[in-house]
Design an enzyme around this catalytic site. Structure first.
Site, short mmCIF file in Angstrom:
data_model
loop_
_atom_site.label_atom_id
_atom_site.label_comp_id
_atom_site.label_asym_id
_atom_site.label_seq_id
_atom_site.Cartn_x
_atom_site.Cartn_y
_atom_site.Cartn_z
N GLU A 24 -0.48 -8.92 4.76
CA GLU A 24 0.01 -9.18 6.13
C GLU A 24 -1.14 -9.24 7.15
O GLU A 24 -0.93 -9.66 8.28
CB GLU A 24 1.07 -8.14 6.52
CG GLU A 24 0.56 -6.83 7.07
CD GLU A 24 0.01 -5.89 6.00
OE1 GLU A 24 -0.26 -6.32 4.87
OE2 GLU A 24 -0.16 -4.70 6.34
N ARG A 47 -3.67 7.64 -5.61
CA ARG A 47 -3.85 7.44 -4.16
C ARG A 47 -5.32 7.51 -3.78
O ARG A 47 -6.10 8.21 -4.42
CB ARG A 47 -3.06 8.49 -3.39
CG ARG A 47 -1.56 8.30 -3.51
CD ARG A 47 -0.83 9.33 -2.69
NE ARG A 47 -1.19 9.24 -1.28
CZ ARG A 47 -0.99 10.21 -0.40
NH1 ARG A 47 -0.45 11.34 -0.77
NH2 ARG A 47 -1.34 10.03 0.86
N CYS A 97 0.80 -1.22 0.00
CA CYS A 97 0.00 0.00 0.00
C CYS A 97 0.84 1.29 0.00
O CYS A 97 1.37 1.64 -1.04
CB CYS A 97 -0.98 -0.08 1.17
SG CYS A 97 -2.47 0.85 0.86
N HIS A 104 -3.57 -5.63 1.66
CA HIS A 104 -2.72 -5.94 2.82
C HIS A 104 -2.59 -7.44 3.08
O HIS A 104 -3.32 -7.99 3.92
CB HIS A 104 -3.31 -5.27 4.07
CG HIS A 104 -3.08 -3.80 4.11
ND1 HIS A 104 -2.09 -3.20 4.85
CD2 HIS A 104 -3.72 -2.80 3.47
CE1 HIS A 104 -2.13 -1.89 4.68
NE2 HIS A 104 -3.12 -1.62 3.84
N1 GLN Z 1 -3.94 6.09 1.70
C1 GLN Z 1 -2.59 5.84 2.04
C2 GLN Z 1 -1.63 6.70 1.22
O1 GLN Z 1 -2.03 7.31 0.30
C3 GLN Z 1 -2.21 4.37 1.85
C4 GLN Z 1 -3.07 3.51 2.75
C5 GLN Z 1 -2.40 2.25 3.23
O2 GLN Z 1 -1.17 2.14 3.25
N2 GLN Z 1 -3.21 1.32 3.67
O3 GLN Z 1 -0.50 6.77 1.52
#
Ligand code: GLN
Length: 174
Positions: free
Chosen positions: A163, A98, A79, A161
């Protein structure tokens, strides 16, 4: 295997637990001298990429980490980590948008195919979307027709994710 987990902000505890459960030795990378330790894998956790990017610069971690990744250090990025690799380090040739699923209500779980493993649970948390990939980037999973995890040379990166599904799935590779 020794895994260095970037621990300046975000979900680094979950990332460390994930790698420990896979039998790796883990340690946290919080400052420059942590990079004096040997490690075989760099794990970049989820969090807020803007904050992480600023801290990487402020702490003098950006340059040394970039150099190691360029020299082939295997990277596992989730992410915000994927966003850093694409937009800040510029070492992952994909374009990202994002918070592509919205900010507050943009978290959800779906089940799909990851790298040939059906039934993989994928949790998205304020996730980015990968809107394009360079020709040789391998796409490991998709959602709504867009890539959600990719492999490029030494880098494996997820918009969701893995993890957080510790007990539920046992990926062979990761
Ligand atoms: N929204 C976050 C970003 O733009 C990323 C979210 C996440 O790592 N779960 O950095």
């Amino acid at each position: 295997m020794k895994t260095g987990v970037l621990a300046v902000q975000g979900a680094f505890a979950e990332m460390s637990a994930y790698w420990r459960a896979k039998g790796a030795d883990t340690f946290e990378i919080r400052q420059r001298r942590d990079l004096e330790r040997d490690f075989d894998l760099l794990a970049l956790p989820g969090g807020e990429s803007t904050v992480q990017g600023k801290l990487l610069n402020d702490l003098g971690l950006f340059g040394p980490l970039k150099e190691r990744i360029e020299h082939g250090l295997p990277v596992f990025a989730v992410c915000a980590g994927l966003i850093l690799l694409a937009d800040l380090f510029k070492l992952l040739p994909v374009t990202v948008k994002r918070n592509a699923y919205g900010r507050q209500l943009g978290s959800f779980t779906t089940v799909g195919m990851w790298d040939g493993h059906p039934g993989t649970k994928m949790t998205f948390i304020r996730a980015p979307a990968i809107t394009s990939v360079a020709p040789n980037v391998e796409v490991l999973s998709t959602f709504n027709g867009q890539p959600t995890s990719v492999k490029w040379n030494n880098i494996t990166a997820f918009t969701w994710h893995p993890e957080l599904q510790l007990e539920k799935q046992n990926h062979k590779k990761y």
